[in-house]
Design a protein around this motif. Sequence first.
Motif, PDB file in Angstrom:
ATOM      1  N   MET A 165     -16.309  -8.139  51.464  1.00  0.00           N
ATOM      2  CA  MET A 165     -14.993  -8.519  52.016  1.00  0.00           C
ATOM      3  C   MET A 165     -14.056  -9.563  51.254  1.00  0.00           C
ATOM      4  SD  MET A 165     -14.062  -9.346  56.074  1.00  0.00           S
ATOM      5  CE  MET A 165     -14.724 -11.241  55.608  1.00  0.00           C
ATOM      6  N   LEU A 166     -14.872 -10.824  51.091  1.00  0.00           N
ATOM      7  CA  LEU A 166     -14.282 -11.672  50.389  1.00  0.00           C
ATOM      8  C   LEU A 166     -13.867 -11.750  48.999  1.00  0.00           C
ATOM      9  CD1 LEU A 166     -16.051 -14.842  52.434  1.00  0.00           C
ATOM     10  CD2 LEU A 166     -14.068 -13.997  52.744  1.00  0.00           C
ATOM     11  N   SER A 167     -14.580 -10.757  48.427  1.00  0.00           N
ATOM     12  CA  SER A 167     -14.313 -10.349  46.896  1.00  0.00           C
ATOM     13  C   SER A 167     -13.071  -9.758  46.842  1.00  0.00           C
ATOM     14  CB  SER A 167     -15.288  -9.691  46.538  1.00  0.00           C
ATOM     15  OG  SER A 167     -16.351 -10.516  46.307  1.00  0.00           O
ATOM     16  N   SER A 168     -12.855  -8.699  47.673  1.00  0.00           N
ATOM     17  CA  SER A 168     -11.651  -7.891  48.114  1.00  0.00           C
ATOM     18  C   SER A 168     -10.155  -8.832  48.323  1.00  0.00           C
ATOM     19  CB  SER A 168     -11.659  -6.702  48.934  1.00  0.00           C
ATOM     20  OG  SER A 168     -12.249  -7.061  50.180  1.00  0.00           O
ATOM     21  N   ALA A 169     -10.721  -9.804  49.206  1.00  0.00           N
ATOM     22  CA  ALA A 169      -9.622 -10.676  49.808  1.00  0.00           C
ATOM     23  C   ALA A 169      -9.173 -11.350  48.461  1.00  0.00           C
ATOM     24  CB  ALA A 169     -10.296 -11.681  50.887  1.00  0.00           C
ATOM     25  N   SER A 170      -9.991 -11.710  47.699  1.00  0.00           N
ATOM     26  CA  SER A 170      -9.521 -12.414  46.524  1.00  0.00           C
ATOM     27  C   SER A 170      -8.935 -11.676  45.384  1.00  0.00           C
ATOM     28  CB  SER A 170     -10.672 -12.839  45.340  1.00  0.00           C
ATOM     29  OG  SER A 170     -11.651 -13.796  46.258  1.00  0.00           O
ATOM     30  N   THR A 171      -8.638 -10.504  45.288  1.00  0.00           N
ATOM     31  CA  THR A 171      -7.803  -9.702  44.586  1.00  0.00           C
ATOM     32  C   THR A 171      -6.475  -9.376  45.508  1.00  0.00           C
ATOM     33  OG1 THR A 171      -9.677  -8.436  43.709  1.00  0.00           O
ATOM     34  CG2 THR A 171      -7.254  -7.476  43.484  1.00  0.00           C
ATOM     35  N   LEU A 206     -18.329 -11.988  61.832  1.00  0.00           N
ATOM     36  CA  LEU A 206     -17.184 -12.726  61.251  1.00  0.00           C
ATOM     37  C   LEU A 206     -16.611 -13.891  61.999  1.00  0.00           C
ATOM     38  CD1 LEU A 206     -15.046  -9.687  60.064  1.00  0.00           C
ATOM     39  CD2 LEU A 206     -16.761 -11.122  58.591  1.00  0.00           C
ATOM     40  N   LEU A 207     -17.268 -14.265  63.128  1.00  0.00           N
ATOM     41  CA  LEU A 207     -16.774 -15.120  64.008  1.00  0.00           C
ATOM     42  C   LEU A 207     -17.866 -16.295  64.036  1.00  0.00           C
ATOM     43  CD1 LEU A 207     -15.119 -13.273  66.999  1.00  0.00           C
ATOM     44  CD2 LEU A 207     -13.914 -14.163  65.027  1.00  0.00           C
ATOM     45  N   SER A 208     -19.111 -16.176  63.277  1.00  0.00           N
ATOM     46  CA  SER A 208     -19.904 -17.329  63.359  1.00  0.00           C
ATOM     47  C   SER A 208     -19.408 -18.479  62.563  1.00  0.00           C
ATOM     48  CB  SER A 208     -21.183 -16.774  62.923  1.00  0.00           C
ATOM     49  OG  SER A 208     -21.299 -16.480  61.225  1.00  0.00           O
ATOM     50  N   ALA A 209     -20.050 -19.551  62.915  1.00  0.00           N
ATOM     51  CA  ALA A 209     -19.511 -20.968  62.292  1.00  0.00           C
ATOM     52  C   ALA A 209     -19.924 -20.563  60.537  1.00  0.00           C
ATOM     53  CB  ALA A 209     -20.200 -22.005  62.620  1.00  0.00           C
ATOM     54  N   SER A 210     -21.037 -19.989  60.184  1.00  0.00           N
ATOM     55  CA  SER A 210     -21.256 -19.840  58.845  1.00  0.00           C
ATOM     56  C   SER A 210     -20.115 -19.022  58.030  1.00  0.00           C
ATOM     57  CB  SER A 210     -22.544 -19.378  58.590  1.00  0.00           C
ATOM     58  OG  SER A 210     -23.038 -18.725  57.376  1.00  0.00           O
ATOM     59  N   ALA A 211     -19.781 -17.691  58.805  1.00  0.00           N
ATOM     60  CA  ALA A 211     -18.716 -16.929  58.394  1.00  0.00           C
ATOM     61  C   ALA A 211     -17.238 -17.707  58.101  1.00  0.00           C
ATOM     62  CB  ALA A 211     -18.667 -15.807  59.040  1.00  0.00           C
ATOM     63  N   ALA A 236     -13.818 -21.744  52.584  1.00  0.00           N
ATOM     64  CA  ALA A 236     -13.867 -21.865  51.183  1.00  0.00           C
ATOM     65  C   ALA A 236     -13.142 -21.068  50.146  1.00  0.00           C
ATOM     66  CB  ALA A 236     -15.212 -21.991  50.882  1.00  0.00           C
ATOM     67  N   VAL A 237     -13.345 -19.750  50.465  1.00  0.00           N
ATOM     68  CA  VAL A 237     -12.667 -18.741  49.739  1.00  0.00           C
ATOM     69  C   VAL A 237     -11.313 -18.564  50.002  1.00  0.00           C
ATOM     70  CG1 VAL A 237     -12.563 -16.169  49.214  1.00  0.00           C
ATOM     71  CG2 VAL A 237     -14.806 -17.343  49.532  1.00  0.00           C
ATOM     72  N   SER A 238     -10.766 -19.041  50.874  1.00  0.00           N
ATOM     73  CA  SER A 238      -9.373 -18.961  51.288  1.00  0.00           C
ATOM     74  C   SER A 238      -8.571 -20.117  50.455  1.00  0.00           C
ATOM     75  CB  SER A 238      -9.282 -19.132  52.730  1.00  0.00           C
ATOM     76  OG  SER A 238      -9.387 -18.000  53.415  1.00  0.00           O
ATOM     77  N   VAL A 239      -9.049 -21.266  50.338  1.00  0.00           N
ATOM     78  CA  VAL A 239      -8.702 -22.422  49.586  1.00  0.00           C
ATOM     79  C   VAL A 239      -8.618 -21.929  47.988  1.00  0.00           C
ATOM     80  CG1 VAL A 239      -9.068 -24.841  48.802  1.00  0.00           C
ATOM     81  CG2 VAL A 239      -9.245 -24.124  51.356  1.00  0.00           C
ATOM     82  N   LYS A 240      -9.802 -21.320  47.414  1.00  0.00           N
ATOM     83  CA  LYS A 240      -9.788 -20.938  46.461  1.00  0.00           C
ATOM     84  C   LYS A 240      -8.781 -20.026  46.017  1.00  0.00           C
ATOM     85  CE  LYS A 240     -11.705 -17.496  45.558  1.00  0.00           C
ATOM     86  NZ  LYS A 240     -11.507 -16.195  45.290  1.00  0.00           N
ATOM     87  N   THR A 264     -16.995 -16.332  40.112  1.00  0.00           N
ATOM     88  CA  THR A 264     -18.427 -16.839  40.263  1.00  0.00           C
ATOM     89  C   THR A 264     -18.608 -17.616  41.659  1.00  0.00           C
ATOM     90  OG1 THR A 264     -18.420 -17.075  37.998  1.00  0.00           O
ATOM     91  CG2 THR A 264     -20.306 -18.248  39.253  1.00  0.00           C
ATOM     92  N   TYR A 265     -17.435 -18.195  41.978  1.00  0.00           N
ATOM     93  CA  TYR A 265     -17.467 -19.177  43.276  1.00  0.00           C
ATOM     94  C   TYR A 265     -17.683 -17.983  44.471  1.00  0.00           C
ATOM     95  CZ  TYR A 265     -16.124 -22.733  46.267  1.00  0.00           C
ATOM     96  OH  TYR A 265     -16.147 -23.486  47.403  1.00  0.00           O
ATOM     97  N   VAL A 266     -16.952 -16.933  44.383  1.00  0.00           N
ATOM     98  CA  VAL A 266     -17.263 -16.081  45.456  1.00  0.00           C
ATOM     99  C   VAL A 266     -18.619 -15.811  45.850  1.00  0.00           C
ATOM    100  CG1 VAL A 266     -16.348 -14.031  46.558  1.00  0.00           C
ATOM    101  CG2 VAL A 266     -14.758 -15.555  45.407  1.00  0.00           C
ATOM    102  N   ALA A 267     -19.166 -15.164  44.397  1.00  0.00           N
ATOM    103  CA  ALA A 267     -20.391 -14.717  44.387  1.00  0.00           C
ATOM    104  C   ALA A 267     -21.549 -15.680  44.979  1.00  0.00           C
ATOM    105  CB  ALA A 267     -20.852 -14.227  43.118  1.00  0.00           C
ATOM    106  N   GLU A 268     -21.141 -16.921  44.500  1.00  0.00           N
ATOM    107  CA  GLU A 268     -22.312 -18.013  44.980  1.00  0.00           C
ATOM    108  C   GLU A 268     -22.031 -18.757  46.215  1.00  0.00           C
ATOM    109  OE1 GLU A 268     -22.323 -20.561  41.405  1.00  0.00           O
ATOM    110  OE2 GLU A 268     -23.274 -19.126  40.198  1.00  0.00           O
ATOM    111  N   VAL A 269     -21.042 -18.511  46.994  1.00  0.00           N
ATOM    112  CA  VAL A 269     -20.938 -19.253  48.285  1.00  0.00           C
ATOM    113  C   VAL A 269     -21.235 -18.010  49.425  1.00  0.00           C
ATOM    114  CG1 VAL A 269     -19.787 -20.926  47.382  1.00  0.00           C
ATOM    115  CG2 VAL A 269     -18.381 -19.034  48.321  1.00  0.00           C
ATOM    116  N   CYS A 270     -20.966 -16.887  49.048  1.00  0.00           N
ATOM    117  CA  CYS A 270     -20.900 -16.075  50.135  1.00  0.00           C
ATOM    118  C   CYS A 270     -22.215 -15.053  50.221  1.00  0.00           C
ATOM    119  CB  CYS A 270     -19.834 -14.641  50.020  1.00  0.00           C
ATOM    120  SG  CYS A 270     -18.198 -15.269  50.004  1.00  0.00           S
ATOM    121  N   GLN A 271     -22.707 -14.728  51.498  1.00  0.00           N
ATOM    122  CA  GLN A 271     -23.764 -14.111  51.983  1.00  0.00           C
ATOM    123  C   GLN A 271     -23.461 -12.628  51.700  1.00  0.00           C
ATOM    124  OE1 GLN A 271     -23.382 -16.177  55.959  1.00  0.00           O
ATOM    125  NE2 GLN A 271     -25.910 -16.104  55.736  1.00  0.00           N
ATOM    126  N   PRO A 272     -24.356 -11.648  51.505  1.00  0.00           N
ATOM    127  CA  PRO A 272     -24.379 -10.381  50.986  1.00  0.00           C
ATOM    128  C   PRO A 272     -23.324  -9.483  52.154  1.00  0.00           C
ATOM    129  CG  PRO A 272     -26.526 -10.931  50.786  1.00  0.00           C
ATOM    130  CD  PRO A 272     -25.901 -12.215  51.619  1.00  0.00           C
TER     131      PRO A 272
END
Length: 531
Positions: free
Chosen positions: A152-158, A13-18, A24-28, A139-147
């Motif tokens: 985690m980020l899908s639940s963060a959206s809710t 969760l601390l990598s640059a990619s993560a 991206a998801v937080s802005v969305k 769709t945005y979350v599914a298409e920008v996130c790694q497995p």
Amino acid sequence: MSCNHRNNYKDSLLSASALAQICAVSVKNTILIGFGMSIGFPTILIPVLSNRDKTEPFSLDAEGLSWIGSISLICIPLGALVSGMLTQPLGRRRTMQLISVPFFVSWMFYYFSSNIWHIFTALIISGVTGGLMESPVLTYVAEVCQPHMRGMLSSASTMAVISGVMIQFILGTFLDWRHVALCCSCLPLISFSLLFLIPETPIWLLSNGHFEEAKKSIAWLRGWVTVEEITEEYDELFESLYPVDFINQKGKLSGHLNEKQLKKLTVIEMLMSVKKKDCLNPLLLVTYICFLSHFSGTSPVQTYAINIFNVLRVPIDGHNATALLGIIEMLGCVVCVLMVRIVGKRVLTFASLIGISIGYMCLGFYTYLSEINSLMISEETTTKISILDESETNVNESWLPISFIIVSAFASHMGVRLLPAILSGELFSHETRAVATGICAASFYIIGFVSNKTFLSLVSTFTLPGIFWIFSAVSATGFIALYYILPETEGKSLKEISDHFSGRSKLNNTVYKRSKKDLDMSEASEKLYHE
């Protein structure tokens, strides 16, 4: 999205990619916070419109109040059913920006309202706009996130939606409803501006022929690296989206199909793919979970929270109790975000349903023993005592009903309330995701409308204790059903999930906690599955 083939992209969760994906998801999520505020606003409106406040130009009877609590929910599916078709040609990010405009308009209708039709117009606008939002955000979350980040980020959206509800409840304790609306109108403007800072999804850019922009998007999402560092990943994603006979050796589109034809083909394929087994089966599963999410009591209790707390005679003001409810719901979402990677979705869902069932079972007995049968506050219900004679009632006993509601609210938001949005992002293929998520969202809010619209009638028919026992029974039967039909998808690739629902293989119920090698193999499989 596929994983990097270099050692830059790690399961951390601390990598640059993560961090880039989280940004991206937080802005969305800012637009989801605003949507949550629109969902929570009827909870503030209902007490004002039911008390016949002489300072307000309008008031409503019980039938009108039931529409205030439910009309936006029935309008959301109208937008959700077409959101996939809107998202596909316009793009995920641009669609989210455009829908910020009607959200702002709806808050202005609230603030300047002088007739009851202004209120209903605002509810309808916010409902339809909320539906249009569903497909692009999921769709945005599914298409920008790694497995390893997707759950985690899908639940963060809710969680963002729930946080919007919580913020609304808190604002309602300090401000009158018009000034709450004015404060809320700022968020769509903030969302519109911030969305310029994040990229469109690489999959949409590639599928619409924006090749250079797709490279830049991947580089951004992989930790703001250079385009040269993601060349290999870009090439493989390109080849997974375009059949070999439509490209030449230089990776350009051949003359067989032009850009416009490719877009039409994509839309047709999405529509035709919905009826396939690997789409229809998860669609039915998500729809059933949507039913559990609402008819386990979460939606109607949240919508009528102030009136419920008042009639139960909790020792704090109904607005303050509702704000506390929002905070507890938010904490439940935080638990879900933190624990889903560790224990998986099945364990969280089962714990959630058990907690809801126990909470509402106890609340049903409490209201039965207290002889509290009606929801609408009247002279009779306001003079009722809790369990014993009023002279014998103590503070600890009067805290019991709010405690039971808090237990149920926390349990629902750590599992079953978030599950439809999480599963919508990972159960469907790239070809059906935009349309299927729209259908799932429509189902969610149609069921929510029925739940809220019928709540007062059900209370009149079955009494308040009876409806709480119904909520408990729905949760208990849901636990039994999902034990047999809900697979564990945490850490699994989209290909593995699709094979499960199409009958080609069967998922086990263990949570995959994969090594770097396993992740690379999983990502390679997902790229072949058009992700």
